[in-house]
Design a protein around this motif. Structure first.
Motif, mmCIF file in Angstrom:
data_model
loop_
_atom_site.group_PDB
_atom_site.id
_atom_site.type_symbol
_atom_site.label_atom_id
_atom_site.label_comp_id
_atom_site.label_asym_id
_atom_site.label_seq_id
_atom_site.Cartn_x
_atom_site.Cartn_y
_atom_site.Cartn_z
ATOM 1 N N PHE A 258 -22.654 -8.954 -17.804
ATOM 2 C CA PHE A 258 -22.037 -7.794 -17.158
ATOM 3 C C PHE A 258 -21.477 -8.225 -15.812
ATOM 4 O O PHE A 258 -22.198 -8.819 -15.015
ATOM 5 C CB PHE A 258 -23.079 -6.683 -16.950
ATOM 6 C CG PHE A 258 -23.603 -6.123 -18.242
ATOM 7 C CD1 PHE A 258 -22.816 -5.292 -19.018
ATOM 8 C CD2 PHE A 258 -24.884 -6.426 -18.690
ATOM 9 C CE1 PHE A 258 -23.294 -4.766 -20.220
ATOM 10 C CE2 PHE A 258 -25.365 -5.908 -19.884
ATOM 11 C CZ PHE A 258 -24.567 -5.080 -20.644
ATOM 12 N N LYS A 259 -20.193 -7.939 -15.572
ATOM 13 C CA LYS A 259 -19.602 -8.262 -14.260
ATOM 14 C C LYS A 259 -19.289 -6.951 -13.546
ATOM 15 O O LYS A 259 -18.486 -6.154 -14.019
ATOM 16 C CB LYS A 259 -18.350 -9.110 -14.446
ATOM 17 C CG LYS A 259 -18.726 -10.455 -15.047
ATOM 18 C CD LYS A 259 -17.782 -11.576 -14.727
ATOM 19 C CE LYS A 259 -18.390 -12.881 -15.237
ATOM 20 N NZ LYS A 259 -17.487 -13.735 -15.953
ATOM 21 N N TRP A 260 -19.948 -6.777 -12.399
ATOM 22 C CA TRP A 260 -19.896 -5.500 -11.684
ATOM 23 C C TRP A 260 -18.891 -5.540 -10.542
ATOM 24 O O TRP A 260 -18.726 -6.570 -9.897
ATOM 25 C CB TRP A 260 -21.274 -5.199 -11.087
ATOM 26 C CG TRP A 260 -22.334 -4.984 -12.125
ATOM 27 C CD1 TRP A 260 -22.976 -5.938 -12.859
ATOM 28 C CD2 TRP A 260 -22.867 -3.731 -12.554
ATOM 29 N NE1 TRP A 260 -23.887 -5.355 -13.719
ATOM 30 C CE2 TRP A 260 -23.832 -4.000 -13.542
ATOM 31 C CE3 TRP A 260 -22.620 -2.397 -12.195
ATOM 32 C CZ2 TRP A 260 -24.562 -2.997 -14.182
ATOM 33 C CZ3 TRP A 260 -23.349 -1.398 -12.830
ATOM 34 C CH2 TRP A 260 -24.293 -1.700 -13.812
ATOM 35 N N GLU A 261 -18.264 -4.385 -10.270
ATOM 36 C CA GLU A 261 -17.345 -4.280 -9.125
ATOM 37 C C GLU A 261 -17.446 -2.885 -8.529
ATOM 38 O O GLU A 261 -17.515 -1.892 -9.274
ATOM 39 C CB GLU A 261 -15.901 -4.442 -9.596
ATOM 40 C CG GLU A 261 -15.331 -5.837 -9.430
ATOM 41 C CD GLU A 261 -13.859 -5.851 -9.808
ATOM 42 O OE1 GLU A 261 -13.013 -5.561 -8.943
ATOM 43 O OE2 GLU A 261 -13.576 -6.123 -10.983
ATOM 44 N N VAL A 262 -17.441 -2.828 -7.185
ATOM 45 C CA VAL A 262 -17.323 -1.527 -6.508
ATOM 46 C C VAL A 262 -15.867 -1.419 -6.086
ATOM 47 O O VAL A 262 -15.325 -2.335 -5.453
ATOM 48 C CB VAL A 262 -18.235 -1.466 -5.263
ATOM 49 C CG1 VAL A 262 -18.106 -0.114 -4.572
ATOM 50 C CG2 VAL A 262 -19.687 -1.725 -5.653
ATOM 51 N N LEU A 263 -15.199 -0.339 -6.461
ATOM 52 C CA LEU A 263 -13.769 -0.200 -6.157
ATOM 53 C C LEU A 263 -13.551 0.967 -5.195
ATOM 54 O O LEU A 263 -14.229 2.000 -5.302
ATOM 55 C CB LEU A 263 -12.970 0.063 -7.439
ATOM 56 C CG LEU A 263 -13.118 -0.971 -8.572
ATOM 57 C CD1 LEU A 263 -12.390 -0.501 -9.822
ATOM 58 C CD2 LEU A 263 -12.581 -2.327 -8.125
ATOM 59 N N ASN A 264 -12.584 0.788 -4.299
ATOM 60 C CA ASN A 264 -12.255 1.875 -3.373
ATOM 61 C C ASN A 264 -11.215 2.789 -4.003
ATOM 62 O O ASN A 264 -10.082 2.865 -3.562
ATOM 63 C CB ASN A 264 -11.729 1.301 -2.048
ATOM 64 C CG ASN A 264 -12.840 0.622 -1.280
ATOM 65 O OD1 ASN A 264 -13.956 1.137 -1.211
ATOM 66 N ND2 ASN A 264 -12.548 -0.535 -0.728
#
Ligand SMILES: Cc1cc2nc3c(=O)[nH]c(=O)nc-3n(C[C@H](O)[C@H](O)[C@H](O)COP(=O)(O)OP(=O)(O)OC[C@H]3O[C@@H](n4cnc5c(N)ncnc54)[C@H](O)[C@@H]3O)c2cc1C
Length: 380
Positions: A258-264
């Motif tokens: 799983f590759k996680w990202e927080v996006l604005n």
């Protein structure tokens, strides 16, 4: 004589349900051990401290069941929200609705068919493929939905999932490929569906917060097994081959990254789950977790979102085992371990790892409810 102690190895759906029943209905002390730092097994979810978004650490989990007994059982601890699961899939630059339904077929073939026209159209496509005895997964899929839909929606996705050409995969992997000739886009048909308000961990806290339950996290069974007495009862929900030190060999699993990202941004993809059908996109799907909680209005409207891309891979030592590989070799190996397990006096195997089966959450809980009914007299 001191009463036998009861140990449950694993705090997932199976272990936590059983621990709760033994503690509350038999008024017996239970020790629950988990090697992870949290409860809930693969259903574990947590609120991200920065965004308040509830994230499913081991991939999206949607509760769905038609078993009233299971629904009533979990309803003692949590309420399901009104989330309904639907899945979109991107194929060749266009987004369609899955599982294949009237909207998918009309959009893909650029038509405006009625349900009966669509049914006849697909039957014609299937007949054109002239496959009576499918020899592999590709032929099986074509015999169920025709060549065009197979190529657009199944081929690339399946290849990524198994890292093998569908022509090299056995046909039994796909038993049926549902297609609906209506505009119903619901992913599940079950009577009860949703996500627990407050997240899954609330459910597991409800199950395990009991004065008779002693919970030990960050504790591997392998490290404490010598402290367990021969007469004590062990209910083991870890991998059955690991319990026996892999003496007959290792059962095979599929794993995930799983590759996680927080996006604005407020909303990245407009839905919780977007599949990627094309072979050249390396991941199989993207989860966007805020959509699972429509009741959390502030979180939904905030300008941040969390996404997670899912990559399918072969299991190697140290990975998380996710999906059993159902083939003759593994079934034969499993049978050997199960035979060996029969010689153990007070050790029982349960859950998805202990029985080497894929279960949805409701089936794992049901298995624990049945296990309790079967064994409660002997545990009392
Ligand atoms: C990617 C993915 C998505 C899914 N999505 C859904 C869904 O949408 N809806 C649905 O209903 N189901 C879903 N499922 C299925 C769901 O995850 C399972 O039904 C459920 O987790 C089974 O619970 P369990 O208790 O059997 O196993 P687990 O949740 O795996 O629990 C086993 C526990 O045992 C512990 N353990 C193992 N070995 C040891 C050891 N040696 N010592 C101590 N502890 C140990 C593990 O740490 C773990 O906590 C999904 C499964 C996967 C893989």
């Amino acid at each position: 004589m001191l009463p036998q102690k009861i140990y449950i190895i694993g705090s997932g759906c199976f272990g936590s349900t059983l621990a709760h029943l033994i503690a509350s209905k038999l008024n017996r002390q239970v020790t629950v051990i988990d090697k992870r730092s949290h409860i809930g097994g693969n259903c574990y979810s947590y609120d991200d401290a920065d965004t308040g978004i509830n994230c499913h650490m081991y991939g999206s989990h949607i509760f769905h069941t038609s078993i009233k007994e299971v629904y009533d059982f979990i309803s003692q601890f949590v309420t399901l929200n009104h989330y309904r699961h639907f899945v979109m899939t991107r194929s060749n630059g266009t987004v369609y609705s899955m599982p294949i339904n009237l909207r998918t077929v009309n959009k893909f073939f650029n038509k405006d068919m009625t349900p009966s026209e669509c049914k006849a159209f697909l039957e014609e496509k299937i007949a054109q493929s002239h496959i009576d005895n499918p020899a592999n997964l590709e032929e099986q899929a074509i015999s169920l939905i025709g060549k065009d839909l197979y190529k657009a929606f199944i081929r690339g996705y399946t290849k990524k999932q198994w890292q093998r050409d569908p022509k090299e995969l056995p046909s039994f992997i796909i038993k049926r490929l549902p297609f609906r000739t209506t505009y119903n886009c619901d992913y599940f048909n079950d009577t009860y569906q949703g996500i627990p308000v407050g997240g899954y961990t609330k459910l597991f806290e409800g199950l395990l917060n009991h004065p008779n339950i002693d919970l030990k996290l960050n504790t591997n069974y392998q490290d404490i097994k010598d402290t367990i007495k021969e007469d004590d009862i062990v209910i083991y929900t870890g991998p059955i081959d690991e319990y026996f030190d892999f003496c007959f060999g290792k059962l095979e699993w599929r794993s995930l990254d799983f590759k996680w990202e927080v996006l604005n941004e407020q909303d990245h993809q407009g839905c919780a789950c977007m599949n990627e059908a094309d072979e050249d996109v390396p991941y199989t799907r993207t989860h966007e977790f805020k959509h699972y909680h429509p009741e959390r209005k502030e979180v939904l409207e905030s300008n941040k979102t969390i996404i997670c891309r899912e990559y399918s891979k072969e299991y190697k030592d140290g990975d998380t085992p996710y999906y059993p590989v159902n083939n003759d070799r593994n079934q034969e190996l499993l049978a050997k371990y199960q035979e060996k397990a029969k010689n153990l006096k007070n050790v029982f195997f349960g859950g998805r790892l202990g029985t080497y089966q894929y279960f949805d959450m409701d089936k794992s809980i049901l298995q624990a409810l049945r296990f309790f009914d079967e064994h409660k007299e002997s545990f009392n």
